[in-house]
Scaffold this active site. Sequence first.
Site, PDB file in Angstrom:
ATOM      1  N   GLU A   1      29.174   5.167 -30.381  1.00 14.52           N
ATOM      2  CA  GLU A   1      27.965   5.990 -29.538  1.00 14.52           C
ATOM      3  C   GLU A   1      28.645   5.464 -28.079  1.00 14.52           C
ATOM      4  OE1 GLU A   1      27.006   4.240 -31.685  1.00 14.52           O
ATOM      5  OE2 GLU A   1      24.411   3.007 -30.472  1.00 14.52           O
TER       6      GLU A   1
ATOM      7  N   HIS B   1      28.737   0.836 -33.436  1.00 12.54           N
ATOM      8  CA  HIS B   1      28.366   2.091 -32.904  1.00 12.54           C
ATOM      9  C   HIS B   1      28.602   2.916 -31.790  1.00 12.54           C
ATOM     10  CE1 HIS B   1      24.029   0.177 -33.086  1.00 12.54           C
ATOM     11  NE2 HIS B   1      24.219  -1.421 -32.643  1.00 12.54           N
TER      12      HIS B   1
ATOM     13  N   CYS C   1      24.940   1.611 -37.588  1.00 10.14           N
ATOM     14  CA  CYS C   1      24.793  -0.011 -37.580  1.00 10.14           C
ATOM     15  C   CYS C   1      23.201  -0.405 -38.665  1.00 10.14           C
ATOM     16  CB  CYS C   1      24.106  -0.091 -36.212  1.00 10.14           C
ATOM     17  SG  CYS C   1      24.101  -2.198 -36.395  1.00 10.14           S
TER      18      CYS C   1
HETATM   19  N1  GLN Z   1      19.573  -4.586 -37.674  1.00  9.88           N
HETATM   20  C1  GLN Z   1      20.631  -4.825 -37.989  1.00  9.88           C
HETATM   21  C2  GLN Z   1      21.455  -6.179 -38.019  1.00  9.88           C
HETATM   22  O1  GLN Z   1      20.590  -6.773 -37.073  1.00  9.88           O
HETATM   23  C3  GLN Z   1      20.691  -3.463 -37.327  1.00  9.88           C
HETATM   24  C4  GLN Z   1      21.753  -3.860 -36.118  1.00  9.88           C
HETATM   25  C5  GLN Z   1      21.486  -2.962 -35.409  1.00  9.88           C
HETATM   26  O2  GLN Z   1      21.134  -1.499 -35.999  1.00  9.88           O
HETATM   27  N2  GLN Z   1      22.287  -2.313 -33.777  1.00  9.88           N
HETATM   28  O3  GLN Z   1      22.160  -6.440 -38.486  1.00  9.88           O
END
Ligand code: GLN
Length: 534
Positions: free
Chosen positions: A510, A508, A382
Amino acid sequence: MSKYIFVTGGVCSGLGKGVASGSIASLLESRGYAVRMIKIDPYLNVDAGTMNPFQHGEVYVTDDGAETDLDLGNYSRFTTGPLGRDNSVTTGQIYQAVITKEREGRFLGKTVQVIPHITDEIKARIFKVGEQPGVDVTMVEVGGTVGDIESIPFLEAARQFIHDIGRQNVLFVHLTLVPIVYMGEPKTKPTQHSVRELLEIGIQPDVLLVRCRNPLEDELRRKISLFTNVDREAVLSAHDVRTTIYEIPIVYAEQKLDEIIVRRLGLPPKGPARDGWRAFVDRFAAAKRTAKVAIVGKYTDLHDSYISIFEALLHGAVANDARVELVKVEGEDLEEATDLAKVFAGCDGMLVPGGFGSRGIEGMVRAVRFARESKLPFFGICLGMQIMVIEYARSVLGLAEANSTEFAPDAKDPVISLLEEQVDVKNYGGTMRLGRGDSHLASGTRIAAAYGRRLVSERHRHRYEVSNRYRKRLEEAGLVVSGVTADESLVEAVEWPDHPWGVGVQFHPEFTSRPIAAGPLFAAFIEACLARKR
Ligand code: GLN
């Protein structure tokens, strides 16, 4: 009709109620019962989405896009039942629903009160999960510690289950602590007091899970039983395990907890428990190699902030017959002057996890450049993938001011930004992309090799995207766009060329990794780390 198990906690927080609940549920599942789980969080936030990971740990995201307490992650690692919006209940949701009904005039002029209106709403949410077809047991974990003001309505609702569906259909499990004081003596008094507190509310626990450093001695078991009216066989030693948390169901099974529950609830008999955990625990215990992985993040001081990632790394390591050693590094500490070769000396790989806000970002960019240039296996998740793109744009494309508009709203080269349609509605707040979504993977990439297929479906929680205005230039400069959404409009994954293993994903992975079914990217990443070690 489903039976109901309530899990409460006493003495203090942080005793591992979520893992205990997941362990109990896994034992019942292993005997063939269909179990559903609910986590109750007695805070006023409607969900965990707005909570700082420093205070409350990771925000766990479900398939249906609910932002929930990290205990749902524990459940998902121990059990297989579906988890979604309905499985996470907060005081905020309860009050919001009751107040909405009140404004709609649905209480017909009555005085709206905690009992029965709030407790009715709580029970309705629990029944909604438990009354789905085929459910044998519904487990409800009540967050917080017995004695907290916040949890009283939930405990009262739990007590009312005795009245509503009969004592024989409800089981109360209470998790307590036997601390060791000065002369190394284990003390049962806090347990006695916390059970008394439950009794005051009208709940007699059926099972006590006693957290303690070493296996609970019979003498203490007898004493606790005497003072709490809990059968001696149902006072369980929940001592610290020496391998991993996945040994906990084994510890409970050895003390016949599943049999006690089946008997006590009068569940229809089913086969003996299959031991699904022994193989994993043995494999972990036998592992000889260790992958040392640096985590460069924003919330590294609190283990719970990245709990699903740490667990997934463990799953991935065991899949390679190895262990994982974590080196936690705050992005903020990696300033211009720091010698990165020294910071990451001995590390076999680096992972940059998700995060929000600008703190520590420049340090992460430096770390990512170091991993790319020194060919250190790298996994960006992410935010971690977004940093990969920013770093590549700066170092390889030569766009020195490349950034995300999250960190630099007026960035000259916003390689990561909101979508055009989000920018237009920014007065209403950008929307997050939440929950499960498909990604198409490019053939011949590391990510496609890891998954062994071209279509994957993982969970998202982010607001910003790789800007399509820069996508072509980034690709021409060598960055591999290895995954895109079904309509190809958004970048889902990138990879470094000429690098042993440098993979970033916008989603994600995970959240869906399980001990015996490690997330494929975690297994592949650890494999790359071990290869580097050799
Ligand atoms: N802050 C980034 C976004 O909003 C990444 C979000 C995250 O890592 N969950 O896109």
